[in-house]
Each structure stands twice: as structure tokens, then as C-alpha cells.
Design a protein around this motif. Structure first.
Motif, PDB file in Angstrom:
ATOM      1  N   HIS A   1       0.854  -1.179   0.000  1.00 41.47           N
ATOM      2  CA  HIS A   1       0.000   0.000   0.000  1.00 41.47           C
ATOM      3  C   HIS A   1       0.896   1.238   0.000  1.00 41.47           C
ATOM      4  O   HIS A   1       1.931   1.269   0.690  1.00 41.47           O
ATOM      5  N   SER A   2       0.502   2.236  -0.743  1.00 40.99           N
ATOM      6  CA  SER A   2       1.310   3.453  -0.799  1.00 40.99           C
ATOM      7  C   SER A   2       1.134   4.240   0.487  1.00 40.99           C
ATOM      8  O   SER A   2       0.032   4.389   1.003  1.00 40.99           O
ATOM      9  N   THR A   3       2.255   4.749   0.983  1.00 40.58           N
ATOM     10  CA  THR A   3       2.241   5.577   2.188  1.00 40.58           C
ATOM     11  C   THR A   3       2.785   6.972   1.928  1.00 40.58           C
ATOM     12  O   THR A   3       2.805   7.793   2.835  1.00 40.58           O
ATOM     13  N   ASP A   4       3.212   7.203   0.695  1.00 36.08           N
ATOM     14  CA  ASP A   4       3.788   8.493   0.331  1.00 36.08           C
ATOM     15  C   ASP A   4       3.305   8.851  -1.075  1.00 36.08           C
ATOM     16  O   ASP A   4       2.818   7.997  -1.820  1.00 36.08           O
ATOM     17  N   ALA A   5       3.464  10.121  -1.440  1.00 30.28           N
ATOM     18  CA  ALA A   5       3.013  10.545  -2.764  1.00 30.28           C
ATOM     19  C   ALA A   5       3.786   9.832  -3.868  1.00 30.28           C
ATOM     20  O   ALA A   5       3.204   9.419  -4.876  1.00 30.28           O
ATOM     21  N   LEU A   6       5.088   9.685  -3.682  1.00 28.31           N
ATOM     22  CA  LEU A   6       5.932   8.980  -4.637  1.00 28.31           C
ATOM     23  C   LEU A   6       6.768   7.980  -3.852  1.00 28.31           C
ATOM     24  O   LEU A   6       7.743   8.356  -3.192  1.00 28.31           O
ATOM     25  N   GLN A   7       6.370   6.745  -3.929  1.00 24.29           N
ATOM     26  CA  GLN A   7       7.011   5.689  -3.129  1.00 24.29           C
ATOM     27  C   GLN A   7       7.612   4.637  -4.044  1.00 24.29           C
ATOM     28  O   GLN A   7       6.933   4.096  -4.927  1.00 24.29           O
ATOM     29  N   ALA A   8       8.915   4.351  -3.880  1.00 25.44           N
ATOM     30  CA  ALA A   8       9.578   3.320  -4.673  1.00 25.44           C
ATOM     31  C   ALA A   8       9.086   1.945  -4.237  1.00 25.44           C
ATOM     32  O   ALA A   8       8.878   1.674  -3.052  1.00 25.44           O
ATOM     33  N   VAL A   9       8.893   1.067  -5.210  1.00 26.58           N
ATOM     34  CA  VAL A   9       8.456  -0.307  -4.933  1.00 26.58           C
ATOM     35  C   VAL A   9       9.694  -1.152  -4.678  1.00 26.58           C
ATOM     36  O   VAL A   9      10.515  -1.334  -5.592  1.00 26.58           O
ATOM     37  N   PRO A  10       9.853  -1.698  -3.489  1.00 20.45           N
ATOM     38  CA  PRO A  10      11.015  -2.542  -3.215  1.00 20.45           C
ATOM     39  C   PRO A  10      10.778  -3.976  -3.697  1.00 20.45           C
ATOM     40  O   PRO A  10       9.646  -4.465  -3.692  1.00 20.45           O
ATOM     41  N   PHE A  11      11.855  -4.638  -4.100  1.00 21.63           N
ATOM     42  CA  PHE A  11      11.811  -6.039  -4.532  1.00 21.63           C
ATOM     43  C   PHE A  11      12.809  -6.819  -3.684  1.00 21.63           C
ATOM     44  O   PHE A  11      13.908  -6.328  -3.380  1.00 21.63           O
ATOM     45  N   ASP A  12      12.433  -8.042  -3.340  1.00 14.99           N
ATOM     46  CA  ASP A  12      13.323  -8.850  -2.505  1.00 14.99           C
ATOM     47  C   ASP A  12      13.583 -10.248  -3.055  1.00 14.99           C
ATOM     48  O   ASP A  12      14.292 -11.039  -2.423  1.00 14.99           O
ATOM     49  N   THR A  13      13.012 -10.551  -4.217  1.00 13.13           N
ATOM     50  CA  THR A  13      13.217 -11.864  -4.823  1.00 13.13           C
ATOM     51  C   THR A  13      13.990 -11.684  -6.129  1.00 13.13           C
ATOM     52  O   THR A  13      13.519 -10.990  -7.036  1.00 13.13           O
ATOM     53  N   GLU A  14      15.149 -12.301  -6.171  1.00 18.64           N
ATOM     54  CA  GLU A  14      16.009 -12.183  -7.351  1.00 18.64           C
ATOM     55  C   GLU A  14      15.884 -13.440  -8.193  1.00 18.64           C
ATOM     56  O   GLU A  14      16.262 -14.527  -7.772  1.00 18.64           O
ATOM     57  N   LEU A  15      15.349 -13.286  -9.393  1.00 16.13           N
ATOM     58  CA  LEU A  15      15.228 -14.407 -10.323  1.00 16.13           C
ATOM     59  C   LEU A  15      16.448 -14.481 -11.248  1.00 16.13           C
ATOM     60  O   LEU A  15      17.062 -15.537 -11.389  1.00 16.13           O
TER      61      LEU A  15
END
Length: 228
Positions: A104-118
């Protein structure tokens, strides 16, 4: 008394500045022309005549038909081996990362983090910052896949150096669905590409759950600048 027919008359010729000489080739005396042939000691003086018209050249005639093809010659010797060429060096850049949890967004411009490396060749994608850092300039193919959340708006940007390049949007709906955005993008060395959420008045969210990978971000080098 006149001489009879065929009888020549000798005369003396007084040339200026010289002694008396025998008669000149042609003299007039008392209405009688006396002639004599020049001796060997006297050269003959001849004048050149006018140049005549040039004759036709043999090339003006029609050429004959071409002859038949000759026999094939012997095969020549094999040439020497040339110098070795430069080695073809292929450059490969590719990444594919995912996120197994919703966000869920908590800021006006929020980066999407990724934690799974394929796939992450040479560590081009930085999982800590959620950014792909371009090291090889060229044309890249980028693709973003997400799953919407029921009754919630989805508004995402594919961003390059803080500038929105492409949008992935879905209106709130009672049914969730998969959404995809893909594009070709020319990147320079040092460019950073990532995904960010854009929050407006409503709730902005993307769905995923443990055990299933609904959110993925992928990219690969199509052609480097050195080959363009």
C-alpha cells in the motif's frame, strides 16, 4: 643566216658578279627560244603539293561476330591465410526481480522494493534500493507485471532518473486482475530505472501473497550503443 631545224645555238650567260657562264636553261634571242637539259651538277628543285584527302579508316567497317568462348583455364593456387580478425565480444545484461507481498502506498511517490532475485547478471539490479543501474549504454526492453487489489486504485510509474517514462494504471474494481506494461528504452551509462507508486486521494495498492509471485519487474539489453 638562221640555223636549220634541230640545230642548237650556244649562248653565253653573264651572271652578276661572275665570269661568263654557258647559256642558262632558257634564253630568248632574236625570237628564238633555246632550251637545254640541266646537268648533273645542277640540283632539281621540287615543291611539295597540297595534302590529299585522308582515306577511310578500316575501323569504320562493321566488326565481325564475337568468337566462341575459350576453354576454361587451370585452377589457380590457394591464396595465403589472411591475418586474424577481431574477436566478437557479446555483452549481456539482464535482470528479473519479484515481490511476494502486497504493498500500500504511504507516500506521494514511493519506490516499490523487490526482494526476490530471479535473474541478475553482474548484479545490475540493486535490491536494496530497488533500482536497475545501467552500466552498458544501449537499448533495453523493460516489463512490469502486477496484480490489482479489489476495490483499490492502482497507479504505478516506470521511472528513469526521477522522470516518469510509462504508466500502469487500473481503476478500483470488485474484481482483481493482472496488468502489464512493457517498453523499449534507450539508456545511457549511469541511468537509474525503478518502479514507484503514485498516491492520489484514494488508496493505491498492488496485491500479492506469500507462495505466489504476482509482482515482477524485468529488463534486458537488446543492443548496445557500440553496435548501433
Amino acid at each position: 643566216m638562221r640555223p636549220g631545224p634541230g640545230v642548237g645555238v650556244a649562248h653565253a650567260c653573264h651572271c652578276p658578279g661572275g665570269p661568263v657562264q654557258p647559256s642558262c636553261p632558257s634564253q630568248r634571242q632574236e625570237g628564238i627560244i633555246v632550251t637545254r637539259r640541266p646537268t648533273l651538277a645542277e640540283p632539281l628543285i621540287r615543291e611539295n603539293g597540297e595534302v590529299g584527302v585522308r582515306g577511310c579508316s578500316s575501323r569504320s567497317r562493321k566488326e565481325g561476330p564475337p568468337g566462341s568462348r575459350g576453354l576454361r583455364g587451370h585452377k589457380g593456387q590457394k591464396g595465403q591465410v589472411g591475418p586474424p580478425g577481431t574477436l566478437c565480444q557479446h555483452v549481456y545484461v539482464a535482470f528479473s526481480v519479484g515481490r511476494p507481498e502486497g504493498l500500500h502506498s504511504t507516500d506521494a511517490l514511493q519506490a516499490v522494493p523487490f526482494d526476490t532475485e530471479l535473474v541478475n547478471l553482474d548484479g545490475a539490479f540493486d535490491l536494496a534500493s530497488g533500482r536497475f543501474l545501467c552500466a552498458v549504454p544501449g537499448v533495453y526492453f523493460l516489463s512490469l507485471d502486477v496484480h490489482t487489489w479489489n476495490y483499490k486504485e492502482m497507479y504505478l510509474h516506470i521511472t528513469c532518473n526521477r522522470r516518469a517514462i510509462a504508466v500502469l494504471y487500473a481503476q478500483p474494481s470488485e474484481r482483481s486482475m493482472m496488468q502489464t506494461q512493457s517498453l523499449l528504452l534507450a539508456l545511457a551509462a549511469g541511468d537509474a530505472v525503478w518502479v514507484r507508486m503514485f498516491q492520489r486521494d484514494g488508496d493505491n495498492a498492488i496485491y500479492s501473497e506469500r507462495g505466489d509471485l504476482y509482482i515482477t519487474f524485468s529488463g534486458h539489453l537488446v543492443k548496445p550503443d557500440a553496435e548501433l
